[in-house]
Design a protein around this motif. Structure first.
Motif, mmCIF file in Angstrom:
data_model
loop_
_atom_site.group_PDB
_atom_site.id
_atom_site.type_symbol
_atom_site.label_atom_id
_atom_site.label_comp_id
_atom_site.label_asym_id
_atom_site.label_seq_id
_atom_site.Cartn_x
_atom_site.Cartn_y
_atom_site.Cartn_z
ATOM 1 N N PRO A 56 28.604 39.243 26.676
ATOM 2 C CA PRO A 56 27.608 39.038 25.627
ATOM 3 C C PRO A 56 26.736 40.279 25.416
ATOM 4 N N LEU A 57 26.024 40.281 24.292
ATOM 5 C CA LEU A 57 25.015 41.292 23.978
ATOM 6 C C LEU A 57 25.591 42.673 23.680
ATOM 7 N N GLY A 86 15.351 41.473 32.027
ATOM 8 C CA GLY A 86 14.391 40.449 32.436
ATOM 9 C C GLY A 86 14.405 39.210 31.568
ATOM 10 N N GLU A 87 13.185 38.804 31.159
ATOM 11 C CA GLU A 87 13.010 37.572 30.394
ATOM 12 C C GLU A 87 13.878 37.543 29.137
ATOM 13 N N LEU A 89 16.779 38.688 28.703
ATOM 14 C CA LEU A 89 18.156 38.301 29.032
ATOM 15 C C LEU A 89 18.299 36.787 29.047
ATOM 16 N N LEU A 90 17.332 36.122 29.667
ATOM 17 C CA LEU A 90 17.365 34.658 29.715
ATOM 18 C C LEU A 90 17.280 34.095 28.303
ATOM 19 N N LEU A 93 20.667 34.422 26.636
ATOM 20 C CA LEU A 93 21.629 33.424 27.124
ATOM 21 C C LEU A 93 21.344 32.069 26.484
ATOM 22 N N ASN A 96 22.650 32.122 22.927
ATOM 23 C CA ASN A 96 24.109 32.016 22.921
ATOM 24 C C ASN A 96 24.557 30.574 23.161
ATOM 25 N N GLU A 97 23.860 29.903 24.069
ATOM 26 C CA GLU A 97 24.220 28.504 24.310
ATOM 27 C C GLU A 97 23.976 27.674 23.043
ATOM 28 N N THR A 226 21.498 23.540 28.988
ATOM 29 C CA THR A 226 21.273 23.973 30.368
ATOM 30 C C THR A 226 20.184 25.044 30.415
ATOM 31 N N ALA A 227 20.134 25.863 29.384
ATOM 32 C CA ALA A 227 19.160 26.963 29.375
ATOM 33 C C ALA A 227 17.725 26.440 29.412
ATOM 34 N N SER A 229 16.567 24.342 31.393
ATOM 35 C CA SER A 229 16.130 24.244 32.786
ATOM 36 C C SER A 229 15.719 25.617 33.320
ATOM 37 N N LEU A 230 16.182 26.688 32.677
ATOM 38 C CA LEU A 230 15.738 28.034 33.048
ATOM 39 C C LEU A 230 14.321 28.253 32.575
ATOM 40 N N LEU A 233 10.810 27.418 34.537
ATOM 41 C CA LEU A 233 10.149 28.401 35.399
ATOM 42 C C LEU A 233 9.411 29.420 34.535
ATOM 43 N N ARG A 237 4.715 31.115 33.146
ATOM 44 C CA ARG A 237 4.194 32.478 33.062
ATOM 45 C C ARG A 237 3.894 32.842 31.611
#
Lengths: 242, 204
Positions: A56-57, A86-87, A89-90, A93, A96-97, A226-227, A229-230, A233, A237
């Motif tokens: 990806p990316l 870092g953030e 990237l999440l 993802l 993309n999902e 699923t993302a 649940s990322l 966290l 912040r």
């Protein structure tokens, strides 16, 4: 379906190992939309296409043959690398999902493809991914035919007031909020900001995050991302992502 | 296949669960065991049976182990202040063989990958967070793969460690030893360039 050779720009959304040396790719292209491609023999030692590029990316020059359920990748060359860290990237993802879950195969989305590139460019330079993500979520809903109503009231068609409070019904749109009816209110300024693409304040941004998740959930049919649940966290912040 | 007896056909079908084994290899393996090495076949069957039944995951590091804690975690020879996070038991073995690392490991058994259904729970991150909170670990070494998903995982782990006040380090990545710049892919070269190190004057 006769086999057709196609050459286009595109992104890999997801790569999955298949058999010994091959990959199954979910790709996003402007003209073919979301497509499935088989990349044969790319995990071996000597290949023309670098395994590292089939991630990806990276905007790639894809050359493939369509036919049947999955196309067959002939060649992929790197055009642009979006160096996310870092953030961000999440966040990528997560997007993309969303695309894999919500785009049907083989529907052309040239406009959304442009928006996707712009989003990745924005994620490279900003530490605050929330606003670019909200705009992309809006664009995605629009692309799949569920553009949210953001500037007028659902029943009366009256323009929204920035200082007004509304309750958002996914199947209708914004209605005036009445305290006795309960439900969470959202300010008119938040909805108008999303309509116009001008970044709102932090409180409105948080409300939009909640609203868009509600609208996306309705399209995802019960199975959450699923993302998400990322993000639980990340949300604790500043500069929260998805 | 049609000429094989039912038991033989079943054996061949079963052998095909191994990576890289198709119909022909499965047939060769099955005939080899029956014609030339029945003892070996019985040993294989017994070992497979035992391994599948008894091997679970280490309670501490999640690597494969038939005891509650694997020998590395249970032993006293290792430095318990360093914890190296890897994606797979094979990665653990690679680091163990190539480096003189004396600390302990944590095996994710995957990487963050929403589209494969791999989230923090699936990777045992609550267990890791608890471990970091206990205060024994001084340094978390991130050895996830330098792929998009591995990098995202590394970021997430770094956040966990920062929250627990644990120092974080990451494996260096860049130009492979003996490689030539001209032939290295752009991503790797950009990374290596960005992560260049100062050269002190007295280095030979």
């Amino acid at each position: 379906m006769p086999a057709i050779a196609i050459e286009t720009s595109g992104y890999v959304l997801h790569a999955r190992a298949w058999r010994e040396t091959s990959l199954l790719l979910e790709c996003f292209t402007p003209g073919q939309g979301r497509i499935g491609l088989v990349a044969r023999g790319v995990r071996g030692a000597r290949t023309r296409t670098a395994r590292a590029d089939l991630q990806p990316l990276r905007r790639l020059r894809l050359s493939f043959v369509t036919g049947g359920e999955m196309g067959s990748l002939r060649m992929a060359e790197l055009e642009t690398l979006h160096a996310l860290h870092g953030e961000a990237l999440l966040a990528a993802l997560y997007v993309n999902e969303l695309l894999v879950r919500l785009l049907a195969r083989d529907d052309a989305h040239p406009h959304l493809f442009g928006r996707y590139q712009r989003l990745l460019d924005a994620l490279v330079v900003t530490r605050a991914s929330a606003w670019p993500l909200r705009c992309f979520e809006r664009d995605l809903l629009e692309a799949i035919g569920y553009a949210p109503l953001l500037d007028t009231e659902a029943e009366t068609g009256a323009p929204l007031r920035p200082d007004g409070r509304y309750v958002y019904r996914p199947e209708m749109g914004p209605l005036p909020w009445r305290p006795e009816q309960g439900g969470q209110a959202i300010r008119g300024s938040a909805l108008l900001a999303l309509a116009s693409g001008r970044q709102p304040d932090a409180a409105d941004l948080a409300d939009l995050r909640r609203l868009l998740r509600q609208l996306l959930s309705a399209q995802l049919g019960g199975r959450p991302l699923t993302a998400w649940s990322l993000a639980s966290l990340a949300r604790a912040r500043p500069h929260a992502a998805g | 296949m049609s000429t094989a007896s039912p038991l033989l056909a079943e054996l061949m079908q079963a052998l095909r669960c191994l990576p890289g084994v198709g119909a022909r290899s499965a047939q060769r393996m099955a005939y080899h065991l029956l014609e030339r090495d029945r003892r070996g076949g019985e040993r294989l069957a017994a070992a497979l049976q035992k391994a599948m039944q008894d091997i679970g995951n280490c309670n501490d590091c999640r690597t494969f182990s038939e005891t509650e804690r694997c020998p590395l975690c249970a032993g006293h020879a290792r430095d318990r202040s360093q914890l190296c996070v890897v994606e797979t038991p094979a990665d653990l073995a690679a680091i163990e063989q190539a480096t003189g690392f004396r600390g302990l490991y944590f095996v994710l058994l995957g990487r963050l990958s929403p589209l494969d259904g791999m989230g923090p729970e699936e990777l045992g991150l609550p267990l890791l967070a608890r471990r970091l909170g206990e205060g024994e670990v001084q340094e978390l070494i991130l050895a996830t793969n330098p792929t998009v998903e591995g990098e995202a995982t590394a970021h997430y782990l770094a956040e966990l460690a920062h929250a627990a006040g644990v120092r974080v380090s990451r494996l260096a990545h860049g130009v492979p030893l003996g490689g030539e710049l001209e032939y290295i892919d752009r991503g790797t070269l950009a990374h290596a360039f960005g992560g260049r190190l100062p050269v002190s004057g007295d280095t030979p």
